[in-house]
Design a protein around this motif. Structure first.
Motif, PDB file in Angstrom:
ATOM      1  N   MET A   1       0.832  -1.178   0.000  1.00 46.28           N
ATOM      2  CA  MET A   1       0.000   0.000   0.000  1.00 46.28           C
ATOM      3  C   MET A   1       0.883   1.250   0.000  1.00 46.28           C
ATOM      4  SD  MET A   1      -3.279   0.455   2.335  1.00 46.28           S
ATOM      5  CE  MET A   1      -4.141   1.961   2.445  1.00 46.28           C
ATOM      6  N   SER A   2       0.374   2.344  -0.554  1.00 48.71           N
ATOM      7  CA  SER A   2       1.172   3.568  -0.612  1.00 48.71           C
ATOM      8  C   SER A   2       0.464   4.716   0.102  1.00 48.71           C
ATOM      9  CB  SER A   2       1.470   3.947  -2.065  1.00 48.71           C
ATOM     10  OG  SER A   2       0.280   4.258  -2.740  1.00 48.71           O
ATOM     11  N   LYS A   3       1.256   5.723   0.419  1.00 48.77           N
ATOM     12  CA  LYS A   3       0.742   6.932   1.073  1.00 48.77           C
ATOM     13  C   LYS A   3       0.949   8.105   0.133  1.00 48.77           C
ATOM     14  CE  LYS A   3       0.983   7.548   5.462  1.00 48.77           C
ATOM     15  NZ  LYS A   3       1.239   7.660   6.891  1.00 48.77           N
ATOM     16  N   THR A   4      -0.026   8.994   0.103  1.00 53.19           N
ATOM     17  CA  THR A   4       0.086  10.218  -0.667  1.00 53.19           C
ATOM     18  C   THR A   4       0.651  11.295   0.237  1.00 53.19           C
ATOM     19  OG1 THR A   4      -1.784   9.578  -2.031  1.00 53.19           O
ATOM     20  CG2 THR A   4      -1.193  11.899  -2.036  1.00 53.19           C
ATOM     21  N   VAL A   5       1.625  12.043  -0.267  1.00 55.17           N
ATOM     22  CA  VAL A   5       2.327  13.048   0.525  1.00 55.17           C
ATOM     23  C   VAL A   5       2.270  14.391  -0.186  1.00 55.17           C
ATOM     24  CG1 VAL A   5       4.567  13.696   1.512  1.00 55.17           C
ATOM     25  CG2 VAL A   5       3.891  11.283   1.431  1.00 55.17           C
ATOM     26  N   GLN A  23      13.943  10.040  -5.787  1.00 61.34           N
ATOM     27  CA  GLN A  23      13.997   9.033  -6.843  1.00 61.34           C
ATOM     28  C   GLN A  23      14.673   7.748  -6.388  1.00 61.34           C
ATOM     29  OE1 GLN A  23      12.176   9.476  -9.646  1.00 61.34           O
ATOM     30  NE2 GLN A  23      11.634  11.337  -8.527  1.00 61.34           N
ATOM     31  N   SER A  24      15.421   7.798  -5.284  1.00 64.82           N
ATOM     32  CA  SER A  24      16.042   6.586  -4.752  1.00 64.82           C
ATOM     33  C   SER A  24      15.013   5.701  -4.050  1.00 64.82           C
ATOM     34  CB  SER A  24      17.171   6.943  -3.789  1.00 64.82           C
ATOM     35  OG  SER A  24      16.660   7.604  -2.642  1.00 64.82           O
ATOM     36  N   LEU A  25      13.812   6.222  -3.836  1.00 69.69           N
ATOM     37  CA  LEU A  25      12.725   5.468  -3.205  1.00 69.69           C
ATOM     38  C   LEU A  25      11.697   5.085  -4.268  1.00 69.69           C
ATOM     39  CD1 LEU A  25      12.194   7.779  -0.087  1.00 69.69           C
ATOM     40  CD2 LEU A  25      13.650   5.750  -0.276  1.00 69.69           C
ATOM     41  N   SER A  26      10.702   4.335  -3.862  1.00 71.96           N
ATOM     42  CA  SER A  26       9.636   3.918  -4.786  1.00 71.96           C
ATOM     43  C   SER A  26       8.533   4.970  -4.815  1.00 71.96           C
ATOM     44  CB  SER A  26       9.061   2.574  -4.343  1.00 71.96           C
ATOM     45  OG  SER A  26      10.066   1.595  -4.329  1.00 71.96           O
ATOM     46  N   VAL A  27       8.845   6.136  -5.370  1.00 68.69           N
ATOM     47  CA  VAL A  27       7.843   7.201  -5.460  1.00 68.69           C
ATOM     48  C   VAL A  27       7.159   7.155  -6.815  1.00 68.69           C
ATOM     49  CG1 VAL A  27       8.959   8.734  -3.800  1.00 68.69           C
ATOM     50  CG2 VAL A  27       9.532   8.915  -6.208  1.00 68.69           C
ATOM     51  N   GLN A  28       5.919   7.618  -6.831  1.00 68.18           N
ATOM     52  CA  GLN A  28       5.130   7.674  -8.061  1.00 68.18           C
ATOM     53  C   GLN A  28       4.363   8.974  -8.089  1.00 68.18           C
ATOM     54  OE1 GLN A  28       2.622   4.225  -7.760  1.00 68.18           O
ATOM     55  NE2 GLN A  28       4.136   2.909  -8.724  1.00 68.18           N
ATOM     56  N   ARG A  29       3.949   9.372  -9.269  1.00 66.63           N
ATOM     57  CA  ARG A  29       3.101  10.549  -9.478  1.00 66.63           C
ATOM     58  C   ARG A  29       3.664  11.806  -8.810  1.00 66.63           C
ATOM     59  NH1 ARG A  29      -0.605   6.599  -7.929  1.00 66.63           N
ATOM     60  NH2 ARG A  29      -1.185   7.751  -6.076  1.00 66.63           N
ATOM     61  N   LYS A  89       5.567   4.057  -1.095  1.00 68.49           N
ATOM     62  CA  LYS A  89       5.191   2.844  -0.366  1.00 68.49           C
ATOM     63  C   LYS A  89       5.262   3.124   1.136  1.00 68.49           C
ATOM     64  CE  LYS A  89       6.715  -0.447  -3.830  1.00 68.49           C
ATOM     65  NZ  LYS A  89       7.631  -1.550  -4.137  1.00 68.49           N
ATOM     66  N   GLU A  90       4.319   2.563   1.882  1.00 68.63           N
ATOM     67  CA  GLU A  90       4.271   2.811   3.332  1.00 68.63           C
ATOM     68  C   GLU A  90       5.584   2.476   4.021  1.00 68.63           C
ATOM     69  OE1 GLU A  90       1.048   1.695   5.849  1.00 68.63           O
ATOM     70  OE2 GLU A  90      -0.425   2.183   4.297  1.00 68.63           O
ATOM     71  N   GLU A  92       8.473   2.889   3.002  1.00 75.13           N
ATOM     72  CA  GLU A  92       9.495   3.891   2.710  1.00 75.13           C
ATOM     73  C   GLU A  92       9.075   5.300   3.132  1.00 75.13           C
ATOM     74  OE1 GLU A  92      11.955   2.120  -1.000  1.00 75.13           O
ATOM     75  OE2 GLU A  92      10.102   3.159  -1.519  1.00 75.13           O
ATOM     76  N   TYR A  93       7.925   5.407   3.783  1.00 74.05           N
ATOM     77  CA  TYR A  93       7.382   6.715   4.161  1.00 74.05           C
ATOM     78  C   TYR A  93       8.350   7.495   5.073  1.00 74.05           C
ATOM     79  CZ  TYR A  93       4.309  10.230   6.166  1.00 74.05           C
ATOM     80  OH  TYR A  93       3.768  11.422   6.586  1.00 74.05           O
ATOM     81  N   GLU A  94       8.874   6.845   6.090  1.00 75.46           N
ATOM     82  CA  GLU A  94       9.774   7.548   7.014  1.00 75.46           C
ATOM     83  C   GLU A  94      11.022   8.047   6.305  1.00 75.46           C
ATOM     84  OE1 GLU A  94      10.562   5.899  10.884  1.00 75.46           O
ATOM     85  OE2 GLU A  94       8.585   4.940  10.913  1.00 75.46           O
ATOM     86  N   ARG A  95      11.538   7.280   5.367  1.00 74.46           N
ATOM     87  CA  ARG A  95      12.703   7.733   4.603  1.00 74.46           C
ATOM     88  C   ARG A  95      12.334   8.923   3.730  1.00 74.46           C
ATOM     89  NH1 ARG A  95      14.774   2.292   2.119  1.00 74.46           N
ATOM     90  NH2 ARG A  95      15.568   3.727   0.552  1.00 74.46           N
ATOM     91  N   ALA A  96      11.132   8.908   3.169  1.00 75.71           N
ATOM     92  CA  ALA A  96      10.671  10.038   2.357  1.00 75.71           C
ATOM     93  C   ALA A  96      10.550  11.293   3.219  1.00 75.71           C
ATOM     94  CB  ALA A  96       9.337   9.708   1.697  1.00 75.71           C
ATOM     95  N   VAL A  97      10.021  11.159   4.418  1.00 75.27           N
ATOM     96  CA  VAL A  97       9.920  12.292   5.335  1.00 75.27           C
ATOM     97  C   VAL A  97      11.321  12.806   5.679  1.00 75.27           C
ATOM     98  CG1 VAL A  97       9.209  13.017   7.663  1.00 75.27           C
ATOM     99  CG2 VAL A  97       7.661  11.653   6.255  1.00 75.27           C
ATOM    100  N   GLY A  98      12.278  11.912   5.800  1.00 75.68           N
ATOM    101  CA  GLY A  98      13.660  12.317   6.050  1.00 75.68           C
ATOM    102  C   GLY A  98      14.218  13.162   4.912  1.00 75.68           C
ATOM    103  N   VAL A  99      13.875  12.804   3.681  1.00 76.14           N
ATOM    104  CA  VAL A  99      14.318  13.595   2.520  1.00 76.14           C
ATOM    105  C   VAL A  99      13.687  14.984   2.583  1.00 76.14           C
ATOM    106  CG1 VAL A  99      14.170  13.818   0.001  1.00 76.14           C
ATOM    107  CG2 VAL A  99      14.782  11.614   1.037  1.00 76.14           C
ATOM    108  N   ILE A 100      12.412  15.038   2.906  1.00 76.25           N
ATOM    109  CA  ILE A 100      11.721  16.331   3.021  1.00 76.25           C
ATOM    110  C   ILE A 100      12.383  17.176   4.107  1.00 76.25           C
ATOM    111  CG2 ILE A 100       9.544  17.433   3.647  1.00 76.25           C
ATOM    112  CD1 ILE A 100       8.202  14.887   2.353  1.00 76.25           C
TER     113      ILE A 100
END
Length: 115
Positions: A1-5, A23-29, A89-90, A92-100
């Protein structure tokens, strides 16, 4: 499942730089756009100051009653000019927040509380 950010940044360059690092994560859209002037940024807080990501301090009263400059313009949130939308992807969410966070991004407080 994925989360929209949705992550908010001071400049288009900051948003595009964060997008590139994601881009190193599984991001889409993923998409960067200017923030429309009528968007309510009251619940948006710096990721670095959120309780869930560590570091920084968070002053809740500044979100409820933001500081105003001499002309009564909203000074705390007006510096945010661009928003980055993406799905991740859920797991990878914490890693995405780290990038932000690394790019001085801001997010809706409710999204940070969901971590």
């Amino acid at each position: 499942m994925s989360k929209t950010v949705q992550a908010y940044f001071q400049t288009e360059n900051d948003a595009e730089s964060a997008k590139a690092d994601l881009q190193s994560l599984s991001v889409q859209r993923e998409m960067v756009e200017a923030i429309p002037g009528d968007v309510d940024l009251t619940p948006v807080v710096p990721v670095a100051g959120s309780a869930n990501t560590g570091g920084g301090t968070f002053n809740f009263t500044e979100v409820i009653t933001p500081k105003h400059d001499r002309e009564e313009a909203l000074s705390d949130k007006r510096h945010l000019t661009h928003v980055l939308h993406f799905s991740v992807k859920e797991e990878e969410y914490e890693r995405a927040v780290g990038v932000i966070k690394d790019h001085n991004g801001h997010m809706n407080r409710n999204d940070l509380d969901d971590e």
